[in-house]
Design an enzyme around this catalytic site. Structure first.
Site, mmCIF file in Angstrom:
data_model
loop_
_atom_site.group_PDB
_atom_site.id
_atom_site.type_symbol
_atom_site.label_atom_id
_atom_site.label_comp_id
_atom_site.label_asym_id
_atom_site.label_seq_id
_atom_site.Cartn_x
_atom_site.Cartn_y
_atom_site.Cartn_z
ATOM 1 N N ASP A 1 0.867 -1.187 0.000
ATOM 2 C CA ASP A 1 0.000 0.000 0.000
ATOM 3 C C ASP A 1 0.904 1.238 0.000
ATOM 4 O O ASP A 1 1.329 1.696 -1.054
ATOM 5 C CB ASP A 1 -0.912 -0.079 1.228
ATOM 6 C CG ASP A 1 -1.931 1.049 1.297
ATOM 7 O OD1 ASP A 1 -1.905 1.932 0.421
ATOM 8 O OD2 ASP A 1 -2.750 1.057 2.232
ATOM 9 N N THR B 1 6.082 -0.644 4.939
ATOM 10 C CA THR B 1 6.475 -1.907 5.570
ATOM 11 C C THR B 1 7.718 -2.460 4.883
ATOM 12 O O THR B 1 8.702 -2.801 5.547
ATOM 13 C CB THR B 1 5.323 -2.924 5.510
ATOM 14 O OG1 THR B 1 4.173 -2.349 6.140
ATOM 15 C CG2 THR B 1 5.689 -4.218 6.202
HETATM 16 P P1 IMP Z 1 2.124 -0.589 3.651
HETATM 17 O O1 IMP Z 1 3.180 -0.536 4.708
HETATM 18 O O2 IMP Z 1 1.254 0.642 3.672
HETATM 19 O O3 IMP Z 1 2.656 -0.880 2.265
HETATM 20 O O4 IMP Z 1 1.122 -1.727 4.045
HETATM 21 C C1 IMP Z 1 1.513 -3.038 4.001
HETATM 22 C C2 IMP Z 1 0.691 -3.935 4.897
HETATM 23 O O5 IMP Z 1 -0.530 -3.346 5.292
HETATM 24 C C3 IMP Z 1 0.311 -5.195 4.136
HETATM 25 O O6 IMP Z 1 1.246 -6.200 4.379
HETATM 26 C C4 IMP Z 1 -1.043 -5.532 4.674
HETATM 27 O O7 IMP Z 1 -0.910 -6.417 5.764
HETATM 28 C C5 IMP Z 1 -1.621 -4.230 5.153
HETATM 29 N N1 IMP Z 1 -2.561 -3.658 4.144
HETATM 30 C C6 IMP Z 1 -2.344 -2.636 3.287
HETATM 31 N N2 IMP Z 1 -3.411 -2.397 2.515
HETATM 32 C C7 IMP Z 1 -4.326 -3.308 2.874
HETATM 33 C C8 IMP Z 1 -5.657 -3.615 2.399
HETATM 34 O O8 IMP Z 1 -6.227 -3.008 1.483
HETATM 35 N N3 IMP Z 1 -6.289 -4.648 3.023
HETATM 36 C C9 IMP Z 1 -5.710 -5.376 4.034
HETATM 37 N N4 IMP Z 1 -4.477 -5.134 4.486
HETATM 38 C C10 IMP Z 1 -3.794 -4.108 3.910
#
Ligand code: IMP
Ligand code: MG
Length: 183
Positions: free
Chosen positions: A114, A118
């Site tokens: 997203d 992470t």
């Molecule tokens: P980031 O750090 O924003 O890239 O988010 C990564 C983590 O957030 C992923 O490994 C997911 O576990 C969780 N995540 C992000 N977007 C979604 C979504 O639309 N649905 C469920 N989990 C999400």
């Protein structure tokens, strides 16, 4: 497929907006990814497929069963969300892999990218453990931001909605759905 076609007992009375990637679409794409991964490595790479839990658990188990190479599996549990829908960017390792990365090609398997925070926080920490290579395979990518580097394998470009199912949760619900839906 519309939400009304979905078994309402599985949803426990909760509502999903629409099925974004149905079971068959996911199955076919996972098979293609596994084929590409099989072509990209050899047995000498000593592939370690590293699943980022909990979100990747279904994707990972389907993916490794289609990879035609010897490999080991291990897992990490990272937490960045708490109960909300927005990443805090504060990535904590709640469980760490016990496998040594030395002399191994590590393939990190993620459910969805997203904000990319992470991976941005995690990849340098994993690289510091000295794998011979470190690549990312994510099932879904929202392409919110440009990442450097981008994941080598992406299952689907995802709409910028909150997605659930096939491992993905909202406050721990919906992980067991065999398709990917938006809320
Ligand atoms: P980031 O750090 O924003 O890239 O988010 C990564 C983590 O957030 C992923 O490994 C997911 O576990 C969780 N995540 C992000 N977007 C979604 C979504 O639309 N649905 C469920 N989990 C999400
Ligand atoms: Mg999650």
């Amino acid at each position: 497929m519309t939400p009304s076609d979905v078994d309402s007992r599985q949803l426990g009375g909760q509502v999903i907006r629409e099925v974004v990637f149905d079971r068959d679409t996911v199955r076919k794409r996972v098979r293609q990814l596994a084929h590409e991964i099989t072509e990209a490595y050899t047995a000498e790479d000593r592939l370690l497929v590293l699943g980022l839990l909990k979100g990747s658990f279904i994707f990972m188990s389907d993916l490794v069963r289609e990879i035609q190479l010897p490999l080991h599996v291990d897992f990490l549990v990272a937490s960045s969300y708490g109960k909300g829908k927005v990443s805090s960017g504060d990535v904590r390792l709640l469980y760490d892999a016990s496998t040594s990365f030395a002399g191994r090609a590590v393939l990190l398997v993620e459910d969805i990218v997203d904000s990319g925070l992470t991976l941005e926080r995690l990849l340098p920490r994993l690289n510091a453990r000295g794998p011979t290579s470190l690549e990312v395979c994510t099932l879904l990518h929202k392409r919110v931001r440009k990442m450097v580097p981008e994941p080598r394998w992406v299952g689907f470009d995802a709409p910028n909605h909150f997605l659930v199912g096939y491992g993905l949760d909202y406050a721990e619900d919906f992980r067991h759905l065999p398709y990917i839906a938006s809320l």
